[in-house]
Scaffold this active site. Structure first.
Site, mmCIF file in Angstrom:
data_model
loop_
_atom_site.group_PDB
_atom_site.id
_atom_site.type_symbol
_atom_site.label_atom_id
_atom_site.label_comp_id
_atom_site.label_asym_id
_atom_site.label_seq_id
_atom_site.Cartn_x
_atom_site.Cartn_y
_atom_site.Cartn_z
ATOM 1 N N ASP A 112 107.443 -114.371 40.000
ATOM 2 C CA ASP A 112 106.675 -115.192 40.956
ATOM 3 C C ASP A 112 105.610 -114.354 41.666
ATOM 4 O O ASP A 112 104.701 -114.910 42.283
ATOM 5 C CB ASP A 112 107.619 -115.788 42.022
ATOM 6 N N GLN A 161 113.797 -120.730 43.255
ATOM 7 C CA GLN A 161 112.925 -121.859 43.608
ATOM 8 C C GLN A 161 112.937 -122.063 45.127
ATOM 9 O O GLN A 161 113.998 -122.218 45.722
ATOM 10 C CB GLN A 161 113.412 -123.129 42.879
ATOM 11 N N LYS A 202 109.641 -125.841 34.438
ATOM 12 C CA LYS A 202 109.618 -124.421 34.099
ATOM 13 C C LYS A 202 110.503 -124.157 32.879
ATOM 14 O O LYS A 202 110.136 -123.404 31.976
ATOM 15 C CB LYS A 202 110.072 -123.579 35.310
#
Ligand code: NAD
Length: 277
Positions: free
Chosen positions: A119, A96, A52
């Site tokens: 997200d 995460q 990422k």
């Protein structure tokens, strides 16, 4: 002949388009910065976080990385999220997953500002998707829609079957297909006659989390098959939830594993980060 949908090439195209968009937005004085938080050491998470950050650097946006020890308390994590929510320089926040067992995932997801929820997991983002309003969309299912569009596969009016009803893949996937005017059926672990239902599908999206479970007996001739699953086999190679060898000859188009849906997830995360600029 079966078309192999090349997620690697499509994700590269999207990242290159985003790179240009970032340059243009920077010219207008806009900036973006993605804050990535990882709690504890999960080897797979470390790889994902690294990818990422690399993708951010590629398209020209800043990233901040917070690697917190396993014993970090929920309150400490919530305070960091509050600080990042208040920081005008930070435009996207991502925790995460998974987080260690003593931290409640839902509490964490709900604390991220919906304006920075790149997200797309916050209930406000999911609600917006549900009623067709603007908002961040979960990256993997958003990537599946892009794969279909870039491959010129029409969704409107098609029988779409999604196997899996998780909050991050199956449910948003079904809502997105509905938004594209597909006729959508969602299957899950309690579905009866799974094979018969799948055999109706013009577009079958598989997100079960069981290696190679879906074989040719589940497939209608000429169907489009999208395999979201990803597993490492004993021989070290990757496979999906679909038994590619038996299914591919029956399809009009199929995504491989690796190189199908996987690369799209990060591309769509970047898409979300850039849209927050
Ligand atoms: P999950 O375990 O949360 O959900 C699995 C779903 O499959 C559940 O809704 C369950 O009801 C359904 N299911 C399980 N067994 C079934 C059966 N026998 N018949 C019918 N339905 C059944 O998994 P998830 O997070 O949605 O992920 C699904 C897969 O996608 C996993 O392999 C995961 O690794 C992969 N994944 C890939 C990406 C990517 O970027 N490529 C991202 C997220 C998830």
């Amino acid at each position: 002949m079966t078309k192999i949908i090349d997620g690697k090439a499509i994700s590269q195209k999207i990242k290159d388009e985003l790179k240009e968009e970032v340059a243009r937005k920077k010219g207008e004085g806009k900036e973006a910065c993605l804050a990535v938080i990882q709690v504890g050491k999960y080897p797979a998470s470390t790889v994902y976080v690294g990818n990422k950050k690399k993708a951010c650097a590629y398209i020209g946006i800043d990233s901040q990385s917070y690697e917190l020890p396993e014993e970090t308390s929920q309150d400490e994590l919530l305070s960091l999220i509050d600080k990042l929510n208040d920081d005008p320089k930070v435009t996207g926040i991502l925790v995460q997953l998974p987080v260690p067992g003593h931290i409640d995932e839902d509490t964490i997801i709900k604390r991220i500002s919906p304006l920075k929820d790149v997200d797309g997991f916050h209930p406000m983002s999911v609600g917006a998707l549900c009623i067709g309003e603007k908002g961040f969309v979960s990256c993997t299912p958003a990537g599946v829609i892009k794969l279909l569009k870039y491959s010129d596969i029409e969704i409107a009016g098609k029988e779409c079957v999604v196997i899996g009803r998780s909050n991050i893949v199956g449910k948003p996937m079904s809502l997105l297909l509905l938004r594209e005017n597909g006729t959508v059926t969602v299957c899950h672990s309690k579905t009866k006659n799974l094979k018969e239902v799948c055999k109706r599908a013009d577009i079958l999206v598989v997100a079960i989390g069981r290696p190679k479970m879906i074989n040719e007996e589940y497939i209608k001739d000429g169907a489009v098959v999208i395999d979201v699953g990803i597993h490492r086999m004993e021989n070290g190679k990757l496979c999906g939830d679909v038994d590619y060898e038996s299914v591919a000859p029956k399809c009009s188009a199929i995504t491989p594993v690796p190189g199908g849906v996987g690369p799209m997830t990060i591309a769509m995360l970047m898409y979300n980060v850039v849209s927050a600029m």
